[in-house]
Scaffold this motif. Sequence first.
Motif, PDB file in Angstrom:
ATOM      1  N   LEU A 261     -20.635 -30.515 -43.335  1.00  0.00           N
ATOM      2  CA  LEU A 261     -19.892 -30.256 -42.109  1.00  0.00           C
ATOM      3  C   LEU A 261     -20.182 -28.859 -41.576  1.00  0.00           C
ATOM      4  O   LEU A 261     -20.395 -28.675 -40.375  1.00  0.00           O
ATOM      5  N   GLU A 262     -20.228 -27.880 -42.453  1.00  0.00           N
ATOM      6  CA  GLU A 262     -20.546 -26.515 -42.030  1.00  0.00           C
ATOM      7  C   GLU A 262     -21.943 -26.449 -41.417  1.00  0.00           C
ATOM      8  O   GLU A 262     -22.146 -25.808 -40.387  1.00  0.00           O
ATOM      9  N   GLN A 263     -22.913 -27.125 -42.036  1.00  0.00           N
ATOM     10  CA  GLN A 263     -24.280 -27.153 -41.502  1.00  0.00           C
ATOM     11  C   GLN A 263     -24.319 -27.837 -40.137  1.00  0.00           C
ATOM     12  O   GLN A 263     -24.991 -27.368 -39.215  1.00  0.00           O
ATOM     13  N   TYR A 264     -23.586 -28.922 -40.003  1.00  0.00           N
ATOM     14  CA  TYR A 264     -23.543 -29.661 -38.734  1.00  0.00           C
ATOM     15  C   TYR A 264     -22.946 -28.788 -37.631  1.00  0.00           C
ATOM     16  O   TYR A 264     -23.486 -28.728 -36.525  1.00  0.00           O
ATOM     17  N   GLU A 265     -21.848 -28.109 -37.920  1.00  0.00           N
ATOM     18  CA  GLU A 265     -21.213 -27.253 -36.915  1.00  0.00           C
ATOM     19  C   GLU A 265     -22.140 -26.112 -36.502  1.00  0.00           C
ATOM     20  O   GLU A 265     -22.209 -25.764 -35.324  1.00  0.00           O
ATOM     21  N   ASP A 266     -22.861 -25.531 -37.467  1.00  0.00           N
ATOM     22  CA  ASP A 266     -23.821 -24.468 -37.137  1.00  0.00           C
ATOM     23  C   ASP A 266     -24.904 -24.995 -36.199  1.00  0.00           C
ATOM     24  O   ASP A 266     -25.275 -24.347 -35.226  1.00  0.00           O
ATOM     25  N   LYS A 267     -25.411 -26.189 -36.498  1.00  0.00           N
ATOM     26  CA  LYS A 267     -26.467 -26.795 -35.681  1.00  0.00           C
ATOM     27  C   LYS A 267     -25.968 -27.096 -34.264  1.00  0.00           C
ATOM     28  O   LYS A 267     -26.657 -26.804 -33.291  1.00  0.00           O
ATOM     29  N   GLU A 268     -24.771 -27.660 -34.140  1.00  0.00           N
ATOM     30  CA  GLU A 268     -24.213 -27.983 -32.828  1.00  0.00           C
ATOM     31  C   GLU A 268     -23.965 -26.724 -32.002  1.00  0.00           C
ATOM     32  O   GLU A 268     -24.220 -26.711 -30.800  1.00  0.00           O
ATOM     33  N   THR A 269     -23.488 -25.675 -32.646  1.00  0.00           N
ATOM     34  CA  THR A 269     -23.244 -24.418 -31.948  1.00  0.00           C
ATOM     35  C   THR A 269     -24.557 -23.830 -31.442  1.00  0.00           C
ATOM     36  O   THR A 269     -24.659 -23.404 -30.288  1.00  0.00           O
ATOM     37  N   SER A 270     -25.571 -23.817 -32.288  1.00  0.00           N
ATOM     38  CA  SER A 270     -26.886 -23.295 -31.888  1.00  0.00           C
ATOM     39  C   SER A 270     -27.475 -24.106 -30.739  1.00  0.00           C
ATOM     40  O   SER A 270     -28.022 -23.545 -29.788  1.00  0.00           O
ATOM     41  N   SER A 271     -27.355 -25.418 -30.808  1.00  0.00           N
ATOM     42  CA  SER A 271     -27.880 -26.283 -29.741  1.00  0.00           C
ATOM     43  C   SER A 271     -27.191 -25.996 -28.409  1.00  0.00           C
ATOM     44  O   SER A 271     -27.843 -25.934 -27.367  1.00  0.00           O
ATOM     45  N   ALA A 272     -25.882 -25.817 -28.448  1.00  0.00           N
ATOM     46  CA  ALA A 272     -25.142 -25.544 -27.210  1.00  0.00           C
ATOM     47  C   ALA A 272     -25.568 -24.212 -26.606  1.00  0.00           C
ATOM     48  O   ALA A 272     -25.723 -24.090 -25.391  1.00  0.00           O
ATOM     49  N   LEU A 273     -25.771 -23.207 -27.436  1.00  0.00           N
ATOM     50  CA  LEU A 273     -26.207 -21.900 -26.936  1.00  0.00           C
ATOM     51  C   LEU A 273     -27.612 -21.990 -26.332  1.00  0.00           C
ATOM     52  O   LEU A 273     -27.878 -21.392 -25.294  1.00  0.00           O
ATOM     53  N   GLU A 274     -28.499 -22.741 -26.983  1.00  0.00           N
ATOM     54  CA  GLU A 274     -29.853 -22.915 -26.446  1.00  0.00           C
ATOM     55  C   GLU A 274     -29.816 -23.626 -25.095  1.00  0.00           C
ATOM     56  O   GLU A 274     -30.521 -23.236 -24.166  1.00  0.00           O
ATOM     57  N   LEU A 275     -29.004 -24.671 -24.985  1.00  0.00           N
ATOM     58  CA  LEU A 275     -28.888 -25.386 -23.712  1.00  0.00           C
ATOM     59  C   LEU A 275     -28.334 -24.481 -22.624  1.00  0.00           C
ATOM     60  O   LEU A 275     -28.766 -24.544 -21.472  1.00  0.00           O
ATOM     61  N   SER A 276     -27.399 -23.636 -22.977  1.00  0.00           N
ATOM     62  CA  SER A 276     -26.835 -22.696 -22.014  1.00  0.00           C
ATOM     63  C   SER A 276     -27.917 -21.744 -21.510  1.00  0.00           C
ATOM     64  O   SER A 276     -28.008 -21.465 -20.312  1.00  0.00           O
ATOM     65  N   ASP A 277     -28.757 -21.254 -22.422  1.00  0.00           N
ATOM     66  CA  ASP A 277     -29.852 -20.365 -22.029  1.00  0.00           C
ATOM     67  C   ASP A 277     -30.855 -21.089 -21.129  1.00  0.00           C
ATOM     68  O   ASP A 277     -31.350 -20.523 -20.154  1.00  0.00           O
ATOM     69  N   VAL A 278     -31.163 -22.353 -21.442  1.00  0.00           N
ATOM     70  CA  VAL A 278     -32.080 -23.148 -20.618  1.00  0.00           C
ATOM     71  C   VAL A 278     -31.485 -23.334 -19.222  1.00  0.00           C
ATOM     72  O   VAL A 278     -32.187 -23.201 -18.212  1.00  0.00           O
ATOM     73  N   ASP A 279     -30.177 -23.613 -19.153  1.00  0.00           N
ATOM     74  CA  ASP A 279     -29.518 -23.777 -17.853  1.00  0.00           C
ATOM     75  C   ASP A 279     -29.639 -22.505 -17.014  1.00  0.00           C
ATOM     76  O   ASP A 279     -29.899 -22.569 -15.809  1.00  0.00           O
ATOM     77  N   LYS A 280     -29.469 -21.360 -17.632  1.00  0.00           N
ATOM     78  CA  LYS A 280     -29.567 -20.095 -16.899  1.00  0.00           C
ATOM     79  C   LYS A 280     -30.993 -19.864 -16.400  1.00  0.00           C
ATOM     80  O   LYS A 280     -31.198 -19.395 -15.283  1.00  0.00           O
ATOM     81  N   LYS A 281     -31.984 -20.188 -17.228  1.00  0.00           N
ATOM     82  CA  LYS A 281     -33.381 -20.037 -16.810  1.00  0.00           C
ATOM     83  C   LYS A 281     -33.696 -20.999 -15.663  1.00  0.00           C
ATOM     84  O   LYS A 281     -34.399 -20.637 -14.722  1.00  0.00           O
TER      85      LYS A 281
END
Length: 160
Positions: free
Chosen positions: A112-132
Amino acid sequence: MNKNIDVLERSVLQPGKSFIKEGEENIRAYVIQNGEVASFLQKDGEKIPIATYGPGTIIGELGLMVDTTPKLNYEATTTTTVITVTRQDFQKRLARSDKTIRTILDHAIKKLEQYEDKETSSALELSDVDKKAEKVVQAATQAWGSSPTKRQITQQELES
């Protein structure tokens, strides 16, 4: 009636009510009975949506099992009824369970901890892509809006 039965608290959360905050201690889990809850990250004053949850979903369960702070924020998006489980109540119930169950749960916690880390990282990456992508659209609008002829957007315009 058995006096050893633990009674869990039920609460009604109004829309917009935050009940778990990123980085703050959390010793409760919430079972959504009805309504909807959204999770999000705060980055540079902006809400980055992660997911929405409905009836039957448990929020904050990791805080019952390990001494860690949440990585996400949670707030009700509609009038939402939740059942609250405290860490103390959970630990009492866990202590009464079989060792095999506790071992399986320890393994599930790590996943669960690994999954939450992965989901958080994915959301941050998508946010950066949206800004670009917003920058590209702005550069294209400026380039094509300023000249009646088509021209290519330079790398310098994209990076600004």
